[in-house]
Design an enzyme around this catalytic site. Structure first.
Site, PDB file in Angstrom:
ATOM      1  N   HIS A   1      -0.725   2.323 -13.024  1.00  0.00           N
ATOM      2  CA  HIS A   1       0.677   2.913 -12.426  1.00  0.00           C
ATOM      3  C   HIS A   1       1.441   1.540 -12.094  1.00  0.00           C
ATOM      4  O   HIS A   1       0.859   0.753 -11.329  1.00  0.00           O
ATOM      5  CB  HIS A   1       0.510   3.811 -11.339  1.00  0.00           C
ATOM      6  CG  HIS A   1       0.082   5.375 -11.627  1.00  0.00           C
ATOM      7  ND1 HIS A   1       0.192   6.293 -10.868  1.00  0.00           N
ATOM      8  CD2 HIS A   1      -0.394   5.548 -12.917  1.00  0.00           C
ATOM      9  CE1 HIS A   1       0.008   7.457 -11.714  1.00  0.00           C
ATOM     10  NE2 HIS A   1      -0.707   6.893 -12.656  1.00  0.00           N
TER      11      HIS A   1
ATOM     12  N   TYR B   1       4.808  10.484  -2.723  1.00  0.00           N
ATOM     13  CA  TYR B   1       4.478  10.579  -1.220  1.00  0.00           C
ATOM     14  C   TYR B   1       5.943  11.156  -0.704  1.00  0.00           C
ATOM     15  O   TYR B   1       6.794  10.523  -0.681  1.00  0.00           O
ATOM     16  CB  TYR B   1       4.199   9.229  -0.618  1.00  0.00           C
ATOM     17  CG  TYR B   1       2.875   8.524  -1.278  1.00  0.00           C
ATOM     18  CD1 TYR B   1       2.815   7.785  -2.224  1.00  0.00           C
ATOM     19  CD2 TYR B   1       1.823   8.727  -0.308  1.00  0.00           C
ATOM     20  CE1 TYR B   1       1.582   7.176  -2.529  1.00  0.00           C
ATOM     21  CE2 TYR B   1       0.477   8.170  -0.494  1.00  0.00           C
ATOM     22  CZ  TYR B   1       0.252   7.334  -1.656  1.00  0.00           C
ATOM     23  OH  TYR B   1      -0.705   6.863  -1.958  1.00  0.00           O
TER      24      TYR B   1
ATOM     25  N   PRO C   1      -5.973   8.534   4.690  1.00  0.00           N
ATOM     26  CA  PRO C   1      -5.866   8.279   3.260  1.00  0.00           C
ATOM     27  C   PRO C   1      -4.499   8.133   2.738  1.00  0.00           C
ATOM     28  O   PRO C   1      -4.316   7.932   1.493  1.00  0.00           O
ATOM     29  CB  PRO C   1      -6.371   9.620   2.648  1.00  0.00           C
ATOM     30  CG  PRO C   1      -6.090  10.638   3.797  1.00  0.00           C
ATOM     31  CD  PRO C   1      -6.344   9.723   5.069  1.00  0.00           C
TER      32      PRO C   1
ATOM     33  N   LYS D   1      -6.650   3.457   0.738  1.00  0.00           N
ATOM     34  CA  LYS D   1      -7.313   2.262   0.946  1.00  0.00           C
ATOM     35  C   LYS D   1      -8.748   2.132   1.085  1.00  0.00           C
ATOM     36  O   LYS D   1      -9.699   1.178   1.064  1.00  0.00           O
ATOM     37  CB  LYS D   1      -6.820   1.548   2.123  1.00  0.00           C
ATOM     38  CG  LYS D   1      -5.383   1.031   2.025  1.00  0.00           C
ATOM     39  CD  LYS D   1      -5.457  -0.287   0.850  1.00  0.00           C
ATOM     40  CE  LYS D   1      -3.971  -0.704   0.388  1.00  0.00           C
ATOM     41  NZ  LYS D   1      -3.960  -1.263  -0.890  1.00  0.00           N
TER      42      LYS D   1
ATOM     43  N   TYR E   1       0.215  -2.167  -0.716  1.00  0.00           N
ATOM     44  CA  TYR E   1      -0.375  -1.042  -1.428  1.00  0.00           C
ATOM     45  C   TYR E   1      -1.145  -1.649  -2.524  1.00  0.00           C
ATOM     46  O   TYR E   1      -2.244  -1.017  -2.988  1.00  0.00           O
ATOM     47  CB  TYR E   1       0.829  -0.188  -2.011  1.00  0.00           C
ATOM     48  CG  TYR E   1       0.372   1.424  -2.537  1.00  0.00           C
ATOM     49  CD1 TYR E   1       0.355   2.466  -1.462  1.00  0.00           C
ATOM     50  CD2 TYR E   1      -0.092   1.436  -3.638  1.00  0.00           C
ATOM     51  CE1 TYR E   1       0.005   3.656  -2.189  1.00  0.00           C
ATOM     52  CE2 TYR E   1      -0.589   2.673  -4.142  1.00  0.00           C
ATOM     53  CZ  TYR E   1      -0.647   3.713  -3.376  1.00  0.00           C
ATOM     54  OH  TYR E   1      -1.250   5.238  -3.815  1.00  0.00           O
TER      55      TYR E   1
HETATM   56  C1  PHB Z   1      -5.680  11.143  -4.482  1.00  0.00           C
HETATM   57  O1  PHB Z   1      -5.516  10.954  -5.696  1.00  0.00           O
HETATM   58  O2  PHB Z   1      -6.870  11.867  -4.064  1.00  0.00           O
HETATM   59  C2  PHB Z   1      -4.966  10.233  -3.567  1.00  0.00           C
HETATM   60  C3  PHB Z   1      -4.129   9.459  -4.013  1.00  0.00           C
HETATM   61  C4  PHB Z   1      -3.333   8.581  -3.098  1.00  0.00           C
HETATM   62  C5  PHB Z   1      -3.461   8.580  -1.807  1.00  0.00           C
HETATM   63  C6  PHB Z   1      -4.787   9.507  -1.091  1.00  0.00           C
HETATM   64  C7  PHB Z   1      -5.216  10.417  -2.221  1.00  0.00           C
HETATM   65  O3  PHB Z   1      -2.876   7.879  -0.629  1.00  0.00           O
END
Ligand code: PHB
Ligand code: APR
Length: 390
Positions: free
Chosen positions: A72, A200, A292, A296, A384
Site C-alpha cells: 500500500h 481511518y 492498534p 505498530k 506510519y
Molecule cells: C487490521 O487490519 O487488523 C489493522 C490494520 C491497521 C490497524 C489496525 C488493525 O491500524
C-alpha cells in the site's frame, strides 16, 4: 535439557527471534504454553513496515508474504466525512505491506518446523529461575511430567500476560500505562474491501477502520465503550454503525455479509522499564503494548528481537557484552517513539467522552493541520511506515 537461549512464548516475537538465532548458529528452544493451533487462532493487525518485510524475507519467512501480501502506498483519513489521502510513497518514499499477523505467525512456524529446531507447545506452569545468577533455568510441566531447561539467557517473548515480566522482583521494574475508555469491535468478512487502501475514520459516533486481509477478505472495526460485549452486537447493528461513521459515498459501496470472526479488543498503552534483568530480556508485548491505531505492535516486536539477536550474536561471537548492555536503552528509544505515535493516532481519531467539545475542536484542528501542511503529513508518513534511527 540444555540450550543457549530459552525463548518463552511462540508469538511473532519468539518465533522471529528463534529464526534469527538459528541463522546466527545459536541454539534456542521455544517454550509455549498454548497449542500451535491456539496461537494461530488469534487475529491481530496486519500492516508490516518495510523493515519488517525485509527481515521476514531474510529469515526465510517471506515467500508467501511476497505472493499474497498487498503493498500500500498510502492510507485515507476521514473526519466527519471529509477525507484526506496520505501518500506515503510520495511523502517519504516508503510503502507498507498489508499481510495478516496470523499469516506471519504461520509462515514463521512452518519455517521453524522445517528446520527441525525444538519448540515445546502445551507447556504448563512455565517458571523462570536464577536469571540474576550464573545458571538460569526454565521449568515446566507437560503430559504430567516435570521438565527443566538450563540455559545462558532467557528471552521473555510471552506477551502482556506472560510469566517473565511477572517474575521480576517488585521494585526492579516500572510499568507506565494508559488504559483507554474504549475498545475495538472487529469483524472479519469474506467480501472485497470497500477501498483499495485502509480508511481511518473519525466520527462523532466514534472511530472506524476499514482494513483488509486480501482482495476478497475485509477487516473492519468500530470503537465501542469499554465493557461492551460482543453478544450485544448483532451483524446488522455492526454494519449500520460502521456505515454511519464512514463518508456517505464509501458507506454506500460497503459490501457486508456474515462475519467469520467478531471480537472486542481493549485499547492500552504500556511500557515496562528496564527491559533487561541479568540474563533475562523482555521483548514484544511482554515489554510494551500499543493501541492498534498505528498498527505498530508486530513491527515493534520484530524490531526488539532484531536488536536482541544482534546483541546475543555479539556476545557469543565476539564475546562482547556491549550489545546486551545496550539492549534496554536501544529498544526503549524505539518503543517510546512508537508509543507516542500510536497514542497520537488514537488521540486524533477516537471520541473521548471526557474531553467534550473543546477536545473535538482540537481534534478537528489536528486533522485540518494535516490537510494543509505537507510537513505534518510527512511526519505521519514517516512514523506510519516506520522511523528508524540511523
Ligand atoms: C487490521 O487490519 O487488523 C489493522 C490494520 C491497521 C490497524 C489496525 C488493525 O491500524
Ligand atoms: N509460558 C509460555 N508461553 C506463554 C506464557 C507462559 N507463561 N504466557 C504467554 N505465553 C505465550 C502466549 O500464549 C503467546 O503465544 O506467549 C506468546 C506471546 O505472543 P503474543 O501475545 O503474540 O506477543 P508477541 O510475540 O510479543 O507479539 C507481538 O502480537 O499482540 C500482538 O500487537 C501485538 O502484533 C503484536 C504482537
Amino acid at each position: 535439557m540444555r540450550t543457549q537461549v530459552a525463548i518463552i512464548g511462540a508469538g511473532p516475537a519468539g518465533l522471529t527471534l528463534g529464526r534469527l538465532l538459528e541463522r546466527a548458529g545459536i541454539d534456542a528452544i521455544i517454550i509455549e504454553q498454548r497449542s500451535a493451533d491456539y496461537v494461530l487462532g488469534r487475529i491481530r493487525a496486519g500492516v508490516l513496515e518495510q523493515s519488517s518485510v525485509d527481515l521476514l524475507r531474510a529469515i526465510g519467512a517471506g515467500a508467501r508474504m511476497d505472493e499474497e501480501g498487498l503493498f500500500h502506498d498510502g492510507v485515507e483519513l476521514s473526519f466527519d466525512g471529509d477525507t484526506l489521502r496520505v501518500d506515503f510513497n510520495e511523502l517519504v518514499g516508503r510503502r507498507v505491506m498489508v499481510y495478516g499477523q496470523t499469516e506471519v505467525t504461520r509462515d514463521l512456524m512452518d519455517a521453524r518446523a522445517a528446520s527441525g529446531a525444538v519448540s515445546i507447545y502445551g507447556a504448563q506452569d512455565v517458571a523462570i529461575h536464577d536469571f540474576d545468577g550464573a545458571a538460569p533455568r526454565v521449568t515446566y510441566k507437560k503430559d504430567g511430567r516435570d521438565f527443566e531447561i538450563t540455559c545462558d539467557f532467557i528471552a521473555g517473548c510471552d506477551g502482556y500476560h506472560g510469566v517473565t515480566r511477572a517474575s521480576v522482583p517488585a521494585g526492579a521494574v516500572t510499568g507506565f500505562e494508559r488504559v483507554y475508555p474504549f475498545g475495538w469491535l472487529g469483524v472479519l468478512v469474506d467480501q472485497p474491501p470497500v477501498s483499495e487502501e485502509l480508511i481511518y475514520a473519525h466520527h462523532a459516533r466514534g472511530f472506524a477502520l476499514c482494513s483488509m486481509r486480501s482482495q476478497t477478505r475485509s477487516r473492519y472495526y468500530v470503537q465501542v465503550p469499554a465493557g461492551e460485549v460482543v453478544e450485544d452486537w448483532s451483524d446488522d447493528r455492526f454494519w449500520e454503525e460502521l456505515r454511519a461513521r464512514l463518508n456517505p459515498e464509501t458507506a454506500e459501496t460497503l459490501k457486508t455479509g456474515t462475519p467469520i470472526e467478531k471480537s472486542i479488543a481493549p485499547l492500552r498503552s504500556f511500557v515496562a522499564e528496564p527491559l533487561r534483568f541479568g540474563s533475562m530480556f523482555l521483548a514484544g508485548d511482554a515489554a510494551h503494548i500499543v493501541p492498534p491505531t498505528g498498527a505498530k505492535g508486530l513491527n515493534m516486536a520484530i524490531h526488539d528481537v532484531a536488536v536482541l539477536a544482534e546483541a546475543l550474536t555479539e556476545r557469543y561471537g565476539e564475546k562482547s557484552n556491549a550489545g546486551i548492555d545496550a539492549y534496554s536503552a536501544r529498544v526503549l528509544e524505539n518503543t517510546w517513539r512508537t508509543e507516542r505515535f500510536s497514542w497520537w493516532m488514537t488521540q486524533l481519531l477516537h471520541t473521548f467522552p471526557e474531553t467534550g467539545d473543546f477536545g473535538r475542536r482540537i481534534q478537528r484542528a489536528d486533522f485540518d493541520y494535516l490537510r494543509v501542511s505537507r510537513i505534518a503529513r510527512q511526519s505521519l508518513a514517516e512514523n506510519y511506515t516506520g522511523f528508524k534511527s540511523a
